[in-house]
Enzyme design. Sequence first.
Site, PDB file in Angstrom:
ATOM      1  N   HIS A 170      11.778   3.210  -3.332  1.00  0.00           N
ATOM      2  CA  HIS A 170      11.235   2.439  -4.458  1.00  0.00           C
ATOM      3  C   HIS A 170      10.971   3.429  -5.598  1.00  0.00           C
ATOM      4  O   HIS A 170       9.840   3.826  -5.868  1.00  0.00           O
ATOM      5  CB  HIS A 170       9.945   1.708  -4.060  1.00  0.00           C
ATOM      6  CG  HIS A 170       9.278   1.078  -5.249  1.00  0.00           C
ATOM      7  ND1 HIS A 170       9.828   0.021  -5.925  1.00  0.00           N
ATOM      8  CD2 HIS A 170       8.129   1.379  -5.911  1.00  0.00           C
ATOM      9  CE1 HIS A 170       9.041  -0.305  -6.950  1.00  0.00           C
ATOM     10  NE2 HIS A 170       8.004   0.512  -6.955  1.00  0.00           N
ATOM     11  N   ASP A 217      11.974  -4.893  -6.303  1.00  0.00           N
ATOM     12  CA  ASP A 217      13.254  -4.411  -6.847  1.00  0.00           C
ATOM     13  C   ASP A 217      14.371  -5.411  -6.519  1.00  0.00           C
ATOM     14  O   ASP A 217      15.240  -5.695  -7.345  1.00  0.00           O
ATOM     15  CB  ASP A 217      13.579  -3.041  -6.251  1.00  0.00           C
ATOM     16  CG  ASP A 217      12.394  -2.099  -6.357  1.00  0.00           C
ATOM     17  OD1 ASP A 217      12.107  -1.649  -7.468  1.00  0.00           O
ATOM     18  OD2 ASP A 217      11.734  -1.856  -5.328  1.00  0.00           O
TER      19      ASP A 217
HETATM   20  P1  NAD Z   1      -4.905  -0.268 -10.158  1.00  0.00           P
HETATM   21  O1  NAD Z   1      -5.323   1.103 -10.563  1.00  0.00           O
HETATM   22  O2  NAD Z   1      -5.163  -1.410 -11.073  1.00  0.00           O
HETATM   23  O3  NAD Z   1      -5.619  -0.616  -8.775  1.00  0.00           O
HETATM   24  C1  NAD Z   1      -5.669   0.276  -7.744  1.00  0.00           C
HETATM   25  C2  NAD Z   1      -6.961   0.020  -7.028  1.00  0.00           C
HETATM   26  O4  NAD Z   1      -6.998   0.861  -5.888  1.00  0.00           O
HETATM   27  C3  NAD Z   1      -8.204   0.349  -7.885  1.00  0.00           C
HETATM   28  O5  NAD Z   1      -9.098  -0.738  -7.868  1.00  0.00           O
HETATM   29  C4  NAD Z   1      -8.770   1.580  -7.198  1.00  0.00           C
HETATM   30  O6  NAD Z   1     -10.185   1.649  -7.308  1.00  0.00           O
HETATM   31  C5  NAD Z   1      -8.328   1.315  -5.768  1.00  0.00           C
HETATM   32  N1  NAD Z   1      -8.353   2.486  -4.910  1.00  0.00           N
HETATM   33  C6  NAD Z   1      -8.159   3.782  -5.232  1.00  0.00           C
HETATM   34  N2  NAD Z   1      -8.306   4.548  -4.146  1.00  0.00           N
HETATM   35  C7  NAD Z   1      -8.568   3.710  -3.117  1.00  0.00           C
HETATM   36  C8  NAD Z   1      -8.821   3.916  -1.754  1.00  0.00           C
HETATM   37  N3  NAD Z   1      -8.847   5.147  -1.225  1.00  0.00           N
HETATM   38  N4  NAD Z   1      -9.047   2.829  -0.978  1.00  0.00           N
HETATM   39  C9  NAD Z   1      -9.057   1.598  -1.494  1.00  0.00           C
HETATM   40  N5  NAD Z   1      -8.837   1.344  -2.789  1.00  0.00           N
HETATM   41  C10 NAD Z   1      -8.591   2.393  -3.591  1.00  0.00           C
HETATM   42  O7  NAD Z   1      -3.379  -0.184  -9.738  1.00  0.00           O
HETATM   43  P2  NAD Z   1      -2.328  -1.372  -9.573  1.00  0.00           P
HETATM   44  O8  NAD Z   1      -1.667  -1.583 -10.883  1.00  0.00           O
HETATM   45  O9  NAD Z   1      -2.990  -2.521  -8.860  1.00  0.00           O
HETATM   46  O10 NAD Z   1      -1.246  -0.684  -8.625  1.00  0.00           O
HETATM   47  C11 NAD Z   1      -1.548  -0.328  -7.304  1.00  0.00           C
HETATM   48  C12 NAD Z   1      -0.445   0.529  -6.719  1.00  0.00           C
HETATM   49  O11 NAD Z   1       0.754  -0.224  -6.558  1.00  0.00           O
HETATM   50  C13 NAD Z   1      -0.054   1.736  -7.560  1.00  0.00           C
HETATM   51  O12 NAD Z   1       0.194   2.823  -6.709  1.00  0.00           O
HETATM   52  C14 NAD Z   1       1.255   1.292  -8.224  1.00  0.00           C
HETATM   53  O13 NAD Z   1       2.037   2.398  -8.610  1.00  0.00           O
HETATM   54  C15 NAD Z   1       1.865   0.528  -7.089  1.00  0.00           C
HETATM   55  N6  NAD Z   1       2.938  -0.423  -7.409  1.00  0.00           N
HETATM   56  C16 NAD Z   1       3.936  -0.550  -6.484  1.00  0.00           C
HETATM   57  C17 NAD Z   1       4.944  -1.465  -6.686  1.00  0.00           C
HETATM   58  C18 NAD Z   1       6.049  -1.650  -5.666  1.00  0.00           C
HETATM   59  O14 NAD Z   1       6.952  -2.440  -5.923  1.00  0.00           O
HETATM   60  N7  NAD Z   1       6.046  -1.001  -4.536  1.00  0.00           N
HETATM   61  C19 NAD Z   1       4.952  -2.228  -7.849  1.00  0.00           C
HETATM   62  C20 NAD Z   1       3.914  -2.076  -8.761  1.00  0.00           C
HETATM   63  C21 NAD Z   1       2.908  -1.172  -8.531  1.00  0.00           C
HETATM   64  C1  LMR Z   2       7.044  -0.858 -10.339  1.00  0.00           C
HETATM   65  O1  LMR Z   2       8.131  -0.832  -9.750  1.00  0.00           O
HETATM   66  O2  LMR Z   2       6.761  -1.722 -11.191  1.00  0.00           O
HETATM   67  C2  LMR Z   2       6.035   0.216 -10.077  1.00  0.00           C
HETATM   68  O3  LMR Z   2       6.300   0.824  -8.850  1.00  0.00           O
HETATM   69  C3  LMR Z   2       6.035   1.173 -11.202  1.00  0.00           C
HETATM   70  C4  LMR Z   2       5.332   2.424 -10.891  1.00  0.00           C
HETATM   71  O4  LMR Z   2       6.006   3.441 -10.797  1.00  0.00           O
HETATM   72  O5  LMR Z   2       4.086   2.375 -10.701  1.00  0.00           O
END
Ligand code: NAD
Ligand code: LMR
Length: 332
Positions: free
Chosen positions: A188, A160
Amino acid sequence: MAKEPVRVLVTGAAGQIGYALVPMIARGVMLGADQPVILHMLDIPPAAEALNGVKMELVDAAFPLLKGVVATTDVVEACTGVNIAVMVGGFPRKEGMERKDVMSKNVSIYKAQASALEKHAAANCKVLVVANPANTNALILKEFAPSIPEKNITCLTRLDHNRALGQISERVNVPVSEVKNVIIWGNHSSTQYPDVNHATVKTPSGEKPVRQLVNDDAWLNAEFITTVQQRGAAIIKARKLSSALSAASSACDHIRDWVLGTPEGTWVSMGVYSDGSYNVPAGLIYSFPVTCQNGEWKIVQGLQIDGLSRKKLDLTAEELSEEKALAYSCLS
Ligand code: NAD
Ligand code: LMR
């Protein structure tokens, strides 16, 4: 003399952020070009084959800094001896879903993984939670890993922060590297407060306040804020997937600055355990402006908070208190 390798855990490593993140770590983007690493990658059994494919690609890429890869679905094996844990694994938000919908799926994962980290990670392991709801997952991890110092458990709001830098850079038409000291306060989520009141831009005639250069308070107080708050949702709408390359890159920025330090005169935003600074309730994982030195973060103190900002700091704190209560209700 060559440095000892650092063990870095990435959970959810077979997912889309994981796929962008592990090569960055193996290339030295997170810990520096002279720091060997051993990657520990965890995912769940249905993703085991894909995880093994990522391991094969890491071998094929022949990264000189990569001294080993552990790819496993066993949480104990994954956590054993790790110095840094980047917690990406979880259930991502899909188009049309509110972040709260994913809460119950994720808090139980973070409770279980807290115990594994507490028992098996290296002493002084630094933890970054990326998976949403990131602040509250980090809080649950902290609560169920009481022997890990609370200062070692953080969540990602650097994405962010970087988004805010990007918006200002485009608006003022300067390289993003010339913009600094924006702040992301709070959660977030769409209640976060992207604050430019202390941000500056480097110009040929010295550093100037962002407010002076933008010269449009209406835009800064409204559209700029909502654009940053809603950027995650906008990416999901455009890609039908949540942000990945920018999340991975920002996770590297977060750990790099935490471990190697922030540049003089520059702060960054990190979700950290609130000590009551700026009258934010203690006991929440809340994003603050921080500087880092010798592997420790410190909240920047003494910034003036105007009336509009105060309301926005409080609003996002309220949401975090509600999330905390909801998380506990999911656990009971
Ligand atoms: P994704 O679904 O592509 O990957 C998530 C992975 O986690 C998958 O491979 C899944 O099998 C695995 N998983 C599920 N449960 C698990 C467990 N108990 N232990 C280990 N692995 C497990 O998702 P993504 O697009 O890579 O996003 C991951 C996370 O990050 C999501 O929660 C998303 O919302 C978050 N995110 C946060 C931010 C931020 O700025 N904080 C930004 C983008 C995404
Ligand atoms: C992001 O900020 O891109 C993600 O946290 C979006 C979301 O809510 O998974």
